[in-house]
Every structure is written in structure tokens, then in C-alpha cells.
Design a protein around this motif. Sequence first.
Motif, short mmCIF file in Angstrom:
data_model
loop_
_atom_site.label_atom_id
_atom_site.label_comp_id
_atom_site.label_asym_id
_atom_site.label_seq_id
_atom_site.Cartn_x
_atom_site.Cartn_y
_atom_site.Cartn_z
N ILE A 111 42.12 -30.90 19.45
CA ILE A 111 42.80 -32.06 19.30
C ILE A 111 42.30 -32.64 17.87
N ALA A 122 46.81 -36.26 24.22
CA ALA A 122 45.35 -36.29 23.94
C ALA A 122 44.99 -36.79 22.71
N HIS A 166 45.44 -40.53 23.04
CA HIS A 166 44.36 -41.04 23.90
C HIS A 166 43.15 -41.36 23.25
N ARG A 167 42.89 -40.41 22.31
CA ARG A 167 41.65 -40.46 21.50
C ARG A 167 41.82 -41.49 20.69
#
Length: 209
Positions: free
Chosen positions: A23, A68, A71-72
Amino acid sequence: MSTVPTRKRNRRGEGGKLREEIIDAALALLDEHGDERAVTLRSVARQVGIAAPSIYPHFPDQPAIMLAVVHREMDRLADELRAAADAAEGPRPRLFAVCHAYLDLAHTRPSRYRIMFGGLWMPTLGTSSITEEDMDSLGAAALQVLVDVLDECVRAGEATSDSLFSDAVALWLGLHGLAHQRAVVRKFPWPDDIAERVIGGLARLRPPG
């Protein structure tokens, strides 16, 4: 012939660390290029220093990596909005602090903001690993911060909202519209107090006593 940069192997039980590094790499590529098309399995693998197949135990495809990332960044947004609220004193100052923190994110991290809200990234459901349920909760925590600070204003008699959720959504849309227009229409003579006008109107604030 190009080679994959060497990377120290994680110890047993540290698979989650590689997932976070993937990520991190995707975010670094996004910050560098400002375009989600720069984030591919191969480019991420090179950035981390692994072979591309090593990504598959953590992410089945590129859209899963991008989800991802989103989301982070949504979690980071919620944390920054909460921190802005905690640093201010009084309902009205907390509301303005949260809204300005949102606008600051759009200004200082434009590539990430566009990935989150600007339509730069939008998965095609049914053609990747991402499902409709994966998208449902995006932004919910950040929106709740807006609901909470607006609720404080109502309880203090400083706002007249009769539907906290609806007015918080309207406020979010107003902030997004302002952030977007500031980014794409840079030569426009924006009034110095335009943010305050947008916030005050959409939050249904009473005039300062």
C-alpha cells in the motif's frame, strides 16, 4: 535485462508488514505520477523490491490495491478531522476546524484526494475482485465526524438543523464542490470568506451572537 531490487524477507508471521509496504508503494507511485494508471502490479513490485507474484497472497489484482489505498486514506481523513475537532474549543470553532481540515487535505494532497473523491479511480464492479459491499462503508467514519460537530452546534443553539445526517451530507457535498472548483478554476477571484459562507450556509448556522 532488468532485475527486481533485493528486499530483506519478512520473518515468519510478518506477512501483514508486506501488505502495508505494498500500500505504501502504491501511494508513493500515486504521489509521484498523480495518476492511478502508474499503479500496476509490476510498478508496485519494483517499488517494494519483490517479484510481482509475491503480491497475490495479499491482493488479487490492481483494483484491490487501489481499494486498500482508498480505505487507508479515508481512515487518515477521519483521524485528521477528529484531531482538528479536538484541537478547537467550542461547537462553532470545532465545526469550522473540521471543515477547513477537509479543505486542507484536498489542497495539500490533491492526487490522493482525487482518488478518494474526484472520480480518478472508480472500479468497474463485476470485472475485478471488488464487490459493491466493498464500497459501501467508504467515508462513513469521516462523515460521522461532520455529523458529530454539527450536532454539537445544534445542541448549543448555534445551528438550526432538523436532520443532522442530511445536513452533514449537504455540507460534505459543498466542501467537495469548493475543493474541486478551487483545483480546476485557479484564476477565479474567490472571495476570502467563501469557505466560511459555504460552511455557515450549509450547516445552517445562526449569525454569530
